[in-house]
Design a protein around this motif. Structure first.
Motif, PDB file in Angstrom:
ATOM      1  N   TYR A 155       3.238  -1.259  -3.191  1.00 35.19           N
ATOM      2  CA  TYR A 155       3.204  -1.725  -4.586  1.00 35.19           C
ATOM      3  C   TYR A 155       1.734  -1.958  -4.941  1.00 35.19           C
ATOM      4  O   TYR A 155       1.098  -2.896  -4.450  1.00 35.19           O
ATOM      5  N   ASN A 156       1.210  -1.072  -5.777  1.00 39.22           N
ATOM      6  CA  ASN A 156      -0.225  -1.056  -6.099  1.00 39.22           C
ATOM      7  C   ASN A 156      -0.509  -1.772  -7.426  1.00 39.22           C
ATOM      8  O   ASN A 156       0.393  -1.982  -8.216  1.00 39.22           O
ATOM      9  N   LYS A 157      -1.781  -2.118  -7.644  1.00 42.18           N
ATOM     10  CA  LYS A 157      -2.283  -2.769  -8.876  1.00 42.18           C
ATOM     11  C   LYS A 157      -1.798  -4.222  -8.969  1.00 42.18           C
ATOM     12  O   LYS A 157      -1.367  -4.684 -10.017  1.00 42.18           O
ATOM     13  N   LYS A 158      -1.854  -4.938  -7.837  1.00 38.66           N
ATOM     14  CA  LYS A 158      -1.366  -6.327  -7.788  1.00 38.66           C
ATOM     15  C   LYS A 158      -2.146  -7.251  -8.718  1.00 38.66           C
ATOM     16  O   LYS A 158      -1.633  -8.282  -9.139  1.00 38.66           O
ATOM     17  N   ASP A 159      -3.373  -6.848  -9.066  1.00 36.81           N
ATOM     18  CA  ASP A 159      -4.196  -7.684  -9.959  1.00 36.81           C
ATOM     19  C   ASP A 159      -3.619  -7.734 -11.375  1.00 36.81           C
ATOM     20  O   ASP A 159      -4.027  -8.574 -12.184  1.00 36.81           O
ATOM     21  N   PRO A 162      10.330  -7.452  -4.488  1.00 33.79           N
ATOM     22  CA  PRO A 162      10.344  -6.031  -4.095  1.00 33.79           C
ATOM     23  C   PRO A 162      11.767  -5.483  -4.054  1.00 33.79           C
ATOM     24  O   PRO A 162      12.710  -6.219  -3.781  1.00 33.79           O
ATOM     25  N   SER A 163      11.899  -4.201  -4.336  1.00 34.65           N
ATOM     26  CA  SER A 163      13.225  -3.585  -4.256  1.00 34.65           C
ATOM     27  C   SER A 163      13.311  -2.612  -3.079  1.00 34.65           C
ATOM     28  O   SER A 163      14.351  -2.019  -2.837  1.00 34.65           O
ATOM     29  N   SER A 164      12.189  -2.421  -2.357  1.00 35.08           N
ATOM     30  CA  SER A 164      12.179  -1.539  -1.185  1.00 35.08           C
ATOM     31  C   SER A 164      11.516  -2.241  -0.008  1.00 35.08           C
ATOM     32  O   SER A 164      10.585  -3.027  -0.201  1.00 35.08           O
ATOM     33  N   HIS A 165      11.988  -1.929   1.193  1.00 32.42           N
ATOM     34  CA  HIS A 165      11.414  -2.498   2.422  1.00 32.42           C
ATOM     35  C   HIS A 165      11.276  -1.382   3.454  1.00 32.42           C
ATOM     36  O   HIS A 165      12.088  -0.468   3.456  1.00 32.42           O
ATOM     37  N   PRO A 166      10.287  -1.428   4.358  1.00 28.82           N
ATOM     38  CA  PRO A 166       9.161  -2.362   4.381  1.00 28.82           C
ATOM     39  C   PRO A 166       8.217  -2.084   3.222  1.00 28.82           C
ATOM     40  O   PRO A 166       8.188  -0.969   2.699  1.00 28.82           O
ATOM     41  N   TYR A 167       7.435  -3.087   2.845  1.00 26.39           N
ATOM     42  CA  TYR A 167       6.551  -2.924   1.690  1.00 26.39           C
ATOM     43  C   TYR A 167       5.261  -3.715   1.872  1.00 26.39           C
ATOM     44  O   TYR A 167       5.178  -4.628   2.709  1.00 26.39           O
ATOM     45  N   LEU A 168       4.268  -3.346   1.079  1.00 29.77           N
ATOM     46  CA  LEU A 168       3.019  -4.101   0.957  1.00 29.77           C
ATOM     47  C   LEU A 168       2.711  -4.202  -0.519  1.00 29.77           C
ATOM     48  O   LEU A 168       2.983  -3.266  -1.281  1.00 29.77           O
ATOM     49  N   ILE A 169       2.113  -5.308  -0.947  1.00 25.96           N
ATOM     50  CA  ILE A 169       1.634  -5.400  -2.328  1.00 25.96           C
ATOM     51  C   ILE A 169       0.115  -5.469  -2.268  1.00 25.96           C
ATOM     52  O   ILE A 169      -0.445  -6.349  -1.606  1.00 25.96           O
ATOM     53  N   ILE A 170      -0.553  -4.511  -2.900  1.00 24.82           N
ATOM     54  CA  ILE A 170      -2.005  -4.351  -2.706  1.00 24.82           C
ATOM     55  C   ILE A 170      -2.729  -3.997  -4.001  1.00 24.82           C
ATOM     56  O   ILE A 170      -2.115  -3.702  -5.020  1.00 24.82           O
ATOM     57  N   SER A 171      -4.058  -3.990  -3.901  1.00 26.66           N
ATOM     58  CA  SER A 171      -4.902  -3.289  -4.865  1.00 26.66           C
ATOM     59  C   SER A 171      -5.625  -2.223  -4.054  1.00 26.66           C
ATOM     60  O   SER A 171      -6.279  -2.540  -3.048  1.00 26.66           O
ATOM     61  N   ALA A 172      -5.495  -0.971  -4.453  1.00 30.10           N
ATOM     62  CA  ALA A 172      -6.083   0.144  -3.691  1.00 30.10           C
ATOM     63  C   ALA A 172      -7.607   0.103  -3.696  1.00 30.10           C
ATOM     64  O   ALA A 172      -8.257   0.883  -3.004  1.00 30.10           O
ATOM     65  N   LEU A 173      -8.173  -0.815  -4.472  1.00 25.63           N
ATOM     66  CA  LEU A 173      -9.634  -0.915  -4.549  1.00 25.63           C
ATOM     67  C   LEU A 173     -10.183  -2.038  -3.666  1.00 25.63           C
ATOM     68  O   LEU A 173     -11.395  -2.225  -3.571  1.00 25.63           O
ATOM     69  N   GLU A 174      -9.302  -2.810  -3.014  1.00 22.41           N
ATOM     70  CA  GLU A 174      -9.749  -3.928  -2.164  1.00 22.41           C
ATOM     71  C   GLU A 174      -9.711  -3.530  -0.689  1.00 22.41           C
ATOM     72  O   GLU A 174      -8.671  -3.157  -0.167  1.00 22.41           O
ATOM     73  N   ASP A 183      -7.103  -5.098   1.613  1.00 19.63           N
ATOM     74  CA  ASP A 183      -5.755  -4.534   1.444  1.00 19.63           C
ATOM     75  C   ASP A 183      -5.633  -3.173   2.118  1.00 19.63           C
ATOM     76  O   ASP A 183      -4.580  -2.838   2.676  1.00 19.63           O
ATOM     77  N   ILE A 184      -6.712  -2.396   2.068  1.00 21.20           N
ATOM     78  CA  ILE A 184      -6.714  -1.067   2.706  1.00 21.20           C
ATOM     79  C   ILE A 184      -6.561  -1.229   4.222  1.00 21.20           C
ATOM     80  O   ILE A 184      -5.815  -0.485   4.873  1.00 21.20           O
ATOM     81  N   SER A 185      -7.232  -2.239   4.788  1.00 19.13           N
ATOM     82  CA  SER A 185      -7.078  -2.529   6.228  1.00 19.13           C
ATOM     83  C   SER A 185      -5.627  -2.870   6.538  1.00 19.13           C
ATOM     84  O   SER A 185      -5.078  -2.443   7.555  1.00 19.13           O
ATOM     85  N   GLY A 186      -5.000  -3.637   5.646  1.00 18.38           N
ATOM     86  CA  GLY A 186      -3.592  -4.015   5.815  1.00 18.38           C
ATOM     87  C   GLY A 186      -2.678  -2.803   5.813  1.00 18.38           C
ATOM     88  O   GLY A 186      -1.722  -2.730   6.599  1.00 18.38           O
TER      89      GLY A 186
END
Length: 416
Positions: A314-318, A327-339, A342-345
């Protein structure tokens, strides 16, 4: 080229979800912007079904004609596919160019295809779209056009003769077959290397290419436009354990994608079928997020790629309040692709999912066979490597693909 003034027209059918309807109109406007047009006005008519002759009711045509004159409209675009007869009748009544949503999407693909295969596939899709509509397109197809809806086959003078188009389609299919064979050879080489393959998929404009760039530190095209990426692009990516995997960016999915385009782009999208893991990128702030998810899942199912493990990003968390997100799907991450954090995660979670698919190993490698370790490190996730002095060698632990050739060497020292 001057920006073309566009009038959108849409029919709201009975029993149609209103929110969904207006979202599809917003999406149509975004498509027009991507095609370098400007939406001046939108006309919506409520009808049980589109008018068989004019798409909109005859009374609405007067209002549309008036708007075309007042606002100097260059092109009218409908939110649904039109028949050849509807296109012809509307053009006669309105005296401006008329195209539908499918033709607009095909036009954007034509403008954005970069590779030989991409260009051929778009051209094939455009001919497949045009063939049943020749009667409606009339003179528009027989001359070199300019502007939205005229890119692609118009570049070579298009005859309105069915046999000519059919011959051209057969020729493109032959050429595509050669390109597809080359691609299959390339895939075969990749399989021989036995690199773990990760495909990035998602609804168009979800941020796939931004994530791809951040993960691979490459500079592929990414724009805040629909279909910024058209041709699949692959890069190597290093995970925290130093394992290298192959990451592939793909064309964005969209609702109501022209059926001709799905068929023509099948070989490009087949990159997804080759994947060992799929990263499904979703714009978490999109008002129609759930529809985007289901569109992607449906298309993955059509591609027979729905059994491949998926990590939902799930991108654009900002752009949202994270504590309100469900979330409606698992497994999942909520991130910003610019951080970068988050990329390490994302990389850590990819590695975690790979380990779930692979087999655990542990054992002892003699010092004089330490060259094996470099090879194992290249193709396996090596978690522990401890030098044991009194034994003159290394205790190692990790995970490996049980079907990989390296497994043979691991079995030599593996201890249950």
């Amino acid at each position: 080229m001057d920006i073309e003034k566009v009038l959108l027209i849409a029919i709201m059918h009975e029993h149609k979800d209103e929110e969904q309807f207006y979202y599809s109109l917003d999406e149509l406007e975004a498509l027009v912007q991507t095609a370098e047009g400007e939406v001046v006005e939108t006309i919506v008519q409520k009808r049980p079904a589109p008018h068989r002759k004019y798409y909109v009711g005859e009374g609405k045509l007067e209002e549309i004609n008036q708007l075309i004159e007042e606002k100097n409209i260059d092109i009218v675009i409908t939110n649904e596919e039109l028949s050849g007869g509807q296109i012809r009748n509307l053009q006669e009544q309105l005296d401006v160019r008329v195209i539908d949503r499918s033709q607009l999407i095909l036009d954007i693909f034509a403008a954005r295809a970069r590779t030989k295969e991409g260009k051929l596939q778009v051209e094939l899709a455009q001919y497949a779209y045009m063939l049943p509509r020749l009667h409606g397109q009339g003179a528009d197809l027989s001359r070199l056009g300019g502007g939205i809806g005229t890119r692609g086959p118009g570049e070579t003078k298009l005859e309105t003769d069915r046999r000519h188009i059919q011959n051209r389609m057969d020729d493109i299919k032959r050429r595509l077959k050669q390109v597809v064979n080359q691609r299959e050879q390339y895939r075969g080489n990749r399989r021989k290397q036995q690199l773990f393959q990760v495909a990035v998929v998602g609804y168009t404009n979800a941020g796939k290419s931004t994530l791809f760039n951040s993960l691979t530190k490459s500079d592929s095209l990414y724009e805040d436009k629909l279909f910024a990426t058209l041709d699949p692009l692959s890069r190597r990516m290093k995970l925290p354990s130093n394992l290298e995997v192959l990451l592939t960016d793909t064309v964005g999915f969209i609702q109501d994608l022209p059926t001709t385009l799905i068929a023509a782009f099948r070989s490009t999208l087949e990159e997804v079928r080759e994947a060992d893991l799929i990263l499904h990128v979703i714009d978490v702030a999109a008002p129609n997020r759930h529809d985007h998810e289901s569109t992607v899942y449906r298309l993955l199912s059509e591609l027979e790629a729905d059994t491949i493990p998926i990590l939902t990003i799930y991108n654009k968390k900002d752009l949202i309040e994270a504590d309100e997100f469900v979330p409606s799907s698992h497994p999942y991450l909520i991130i910003s692709a610019l951080e970068s954090e988050d990329i390490s995660g994302v990389k850590q979670d990819i590695e975690k999912l790979i380990k779930e698919q692979w087999t655990y190993f542990s054992g002892f490698v003699q010092e004089d066979k330490a060259s094996k370790l470099a090879k194992i490190r290249q193709y396996a996730i090596l978690e522990k490597q401890t030098y044991i002095e009194d034994k003159s060698g290394y205790h190692v632990e990790g995970f490996v693909d049980p079907n990989h050739a390296i497994m043979k060497e691991i079995k030599e020292f593996h201890q249950e």
